[in-house]
Write a protein that holds these residues in place. Structure first.
Motif, PDB file in Angstrom:
ATOM      1  N   PHE A 180       0.816  -1.208   0.000  1.00  0.00           N
ATOM      2  CA  PHE A 180       0.000   0.000   0.000  1.00  0.00           C
ATOM      3  C   PHE A 180       0.856   1.267   0.000  1.00  0.00           C
ATOM      4  N   ALA A 181       2.060   1.168   0.495  1.00  0.00           N
ATOM      5  CA  ALA A 181       2.949   2.332   0.483  1.00  0.00           C
ATOM      6  C   ALA A 181       3.296   2.758  -0.938  1.00  0.00           C
ATOM      7  N   GLY A 182       3.278   1.804  -1.895  1.00  0.00           N
ATOM      8  CA  GLY A 182       3.635   2.126  -3.276  1.00  0.00           C
ATOM      9  C   GLY A 182       2.465   2.330  -4.204  1.00  0.00           C
ATOM     10  N   LEU A 183       1.240   2.125  -3.713  1.00  0.00           N
ATOM     11  CA  LEU A 183       0.065   2.284  -4.576  1.00  0.00           C
ATOM     12  C   LEU A 183      -0.092   3.725  -5.035  1.00  0.00           C
ATOM     13  N   THR A 184      -0.505   3.890  -6.312  1.00  0.00           N
ATOM     14  CA  THR A 184      -0.850   5.220  -6.816  1.00  0.00           C
ATOM     15  C   THR A 184      -2.346   5.370  -7.054  1.00  0.00           C
ATOM     16  N   ARG A 185      -3.050   4.232  -7.181  1.00  0.00           N
ATOM     17  CA  ARG A 185      -4.504   4.275  -7.382  1.00  0.00           C
ATOM     18  C   ARG A 185      -5.155   3.173  -6.541  1.00  0.00           C
ATOM     19  N   LEU A 186      -6.294   3.510  -5.895  1.00  0.00           N
ATOM     20  CA  LEU A 186      -6.996   2.545  -5.050  1.00  0.00           C
ATOM     21  C   LEU A 186      -8.499   2.720  -5.221  1.00  0.00           C
ATOM     22  N   CYS A 205      -0.800   4.787   2.577  1.00  0.00           N
ATOM     23  CA  CYS A 205      -0.712   4.980   1.116  1.00  0.00           C
ATOM     24  C   CYS A 205       0.013   6.287   0.806  1.00  0.00           C
ATOM     25  N   LYS A 206       1.316   6.297   0.955  1.00  0.00           N
ATOM     26  CA  LYS A 206       2.100   7.521   0.826  1.00  0.00           C
ATOM     27  C   LYS A 206       2.091   8.087  -0.595  1.00  0.00           C
ATOM     28  N   ARG A 207       2.056   7.221  -1.601  1.00  0.00           N
ATOM     29  CA  ARG A 207       2.155   7.678  -3.004  1.00  0.00           C
ATOM     30  C   ARG A 207       0.796   7.843  -3.675  1.00  0.00           C
ATOM     31  N   LEU A 208      -0.266   7.615  -2.975  1.00  0.00           N
ATOM     32  CA  LEU A 208      -1.588   7.546  -3.591  1.00  0.00           C
ATOM     33  C   LEU A 208      -1.949   8.837  -4.319  1.00  0.00           C
ATOM     34  N   GLU A 209      -2.371   8.686  -5.578  1.00  0.00           N
ATOM     35  CA  GLU A 209      -2.775   9.831  -6.387  1.00  0.00           C
ATOM     36  C   GLU A 209      -4.265   9.805  -6.723  1.00  0.00           C
TER      37      GLU A 209
END
Length: 483
Positions: A180-186, A205-209
């Motif tokens: 989840f730390a590397g996810l960009t979309r959820l 989710c640090k990278r979430l866009e």
């Protein structure tokens, strides 16, 4: 199929895979040849083809020869996007293929896109999460997306099911923090969270866009607080929250918010300095209205506004242009969708009066029956009350007016004439007949449809043009009838 061009030498094509058949995108001569002939193609060409057909089909294809069996480990795009029906039958396949590809990859090849749709089952989720998490720590990802389905469809899920699904999802996040730390979309759906759950999930989710909630909630009296440093896109549809309060989303550019359950402050925007596109949709069964001046008080950067009314009551309150003008100064595109057919559309002029930079105005008038929830709510509609502007009002930037559901009556011709008179630089008016929905006809076969008053002949079109341009003080724009 949708093309999404990444590298110039390798177009990115997403395709839904749900069968074992070779997709028709492969040239006929390649489909017909044997494995040895296919494997003779250059590696770059083979990878280009494999990324076009989807990851599961790529894996099946590479079984044709030993020379090709390592190619799935070289893919820069991994997309497993099964249809819901296939997904429930093959959820273990998603986990197995994901694990095999990610565990055997060449670490120097960047993963441009990882997109996984899978069912929320503890064993499969843990396998996928661990595989993705390990890859996140050892390889470079440009983009990674999880789209999570629940074991029961939202149509048959109870509140108890949704609470259970939320607990399982929370466990999934805690057990797989690297993924989840590397996810960009959820994308999540069909879950009832505790009030602190979503902020906790976002902290992982640090990278979430991009974040999407569908049929989720935390109770009708709950407030959803959102705070994230990287989020660019937010979608909340058919969710149960008393209020969604955006506390701080400094990079948010696009937001969609639909079908809120509470009429009092359903959405509060605090710190959204880059918000440019806002889409709102609601049927407004209660009859209460929202003030855009209050809603957009902290969002004067919006340049694209989409308001949908579900063919029900108008839920936005026409306001004094002087009050709205400071908040709509950058607004350039306005789309008003699914206005009911008996509604006087002249009320929409208040947006032009308050937004001097608008270039494009699109209005869709349509009694879309299959989207209505009850005939009773539909029958109690009332017209919008508003104070029209004076005859001297002029708009200098509106260039295009588009109307779907145009009818040759005073409601429409009078409105177009008024816009033409006010918009001194308007260049094009596009007028369309009512939209058609096959589901409406199937669901309501005996419903009476209003006779269409859309002009069909050249004589009818010319007559409508004369009515709309009769009192124009400027050169009449091109008026197109797009039947």
């Amino acid at each position: 199929m949708k093309f999404n061009r990444g590298r110039r030498h390798r177009p990115n094509l997403k395709t839904e895979v749900g069968s074992g058949d070779m997709p028709s995108i492969l040239p006929g001569n390649i489909q017909a040849c044997n494995g040895d002939r296919l494997s003779e193609l250059p590696v770059d060409v083979l990878l280009n083809i494999l990324e076009r057909v989807g990851t599961l089909d790529a894996v099946r294809t590479c079984i044709l020869s030993k020379q090709m069996q390592m190619l799935p480990n070289m893919l820069s795009q991994i997309v497993i996007d099964l249809s819901p029906r296939d997904l429930f039958q093959k959820s273990h396949v998603v986990a197995d293929v994901t694990n095999k590809i990610l565990s055997r990859r060449c670490p120097h090849i960047t993963i441009r896109m990882l997109k996984l749709k899978f069912v929320l089952s503890p064993s499969c989720c843990l396998s996928i999460g661990k595989s993705v998490g390990l890859a996140m720590t050892t390889q470079k990802f440009d983009a990674a997306e999880f789209q999570i389905m629940t074991p029961k469809d939202f149509h048959v899920s109870t509140d108890a099911h949704r609470v259970l699904f939320a607990k399982q999802f929370n466990t999934f996040v805690r057990d797989c923090p690297d993924a989840f730390a590397g996810l960009t979309r959820l994308h999540v759906q069909n879950m009832n969270f505790g009030e602190s759950d979503i902020p906790n999930i976002l902290s992982y989710c640090k990278r979430l866009e991009s974040l999407s909630f569908f049929m989720c909630g935390a109770g009708s009296s709950s407030v959803l607080y959102l705070e994230h440093a990287q989020l660019v896109e937010l979608v909340i549809s058919y969710c149960r929250f008393k209020t969604v309060e955006v506390k701080s989303l400094p990079k948010l550019q696009r937001m969609t918010f639909g079908d809120w359950t509470c009429d009092e402050n359903p959405l509060v925007l605090n710190f959204v300095p880059q918000l440019s596109k806002l889409s709102l949709a609601n049927p407004n069964f209660s009859g209460k209205t929202l003030n855009l001046s209050k809603l957009l008080a902290n969002a004067p950067t919006v340049n694209d506004l989409f308001l949908e009314f579900r063919s029900e009551k108008i839920w936005v309150q026409p306001e004094c242009p002087k009050v709205l003008a400071p908040l709509l100064a950058k607004l350039r595109f306005v789309n008003l969708d699914h206005l009911r057919e008996e509604c006087d559309i002249s009320w929409t002029m208040f947006l032009l009066e308050a937004a001097p930079s608008v270039e494009d105005l699109c209005i869709t008038v349509w009694d879309h029956k299959c989207r209505r929830k009850s005939h009773e709510s539909y029958s109690k509609k009332t017209d919008v009350k508003w104070k029209p502007s004076g005859p001297d009002f002029k708009h200098k930037n509106l260039a295009r007016l588009t109307i779907y559901g145009f009818q040759s009556d005073d409601n429409f011709t009078g409105y177009v004439r008024r816009v033409i008179q006010a918009a001194v630089n308007i260049r094009k008016v596009s007028l369309h007949d009512r939209k058609v929905c096959e589901l409406c006809s199937e669901k309501f076969p005996h419903a009476e449809a209003r006779p269409s008053g859309y002009p069909r002949t050249s004589e009818e079109m010319d007559l409508s043009r004369k009515k709309m341009a009769a009192a124009s003080a400027t050169t009449c724009p091109d008026i197109h009838f797009c039947s």
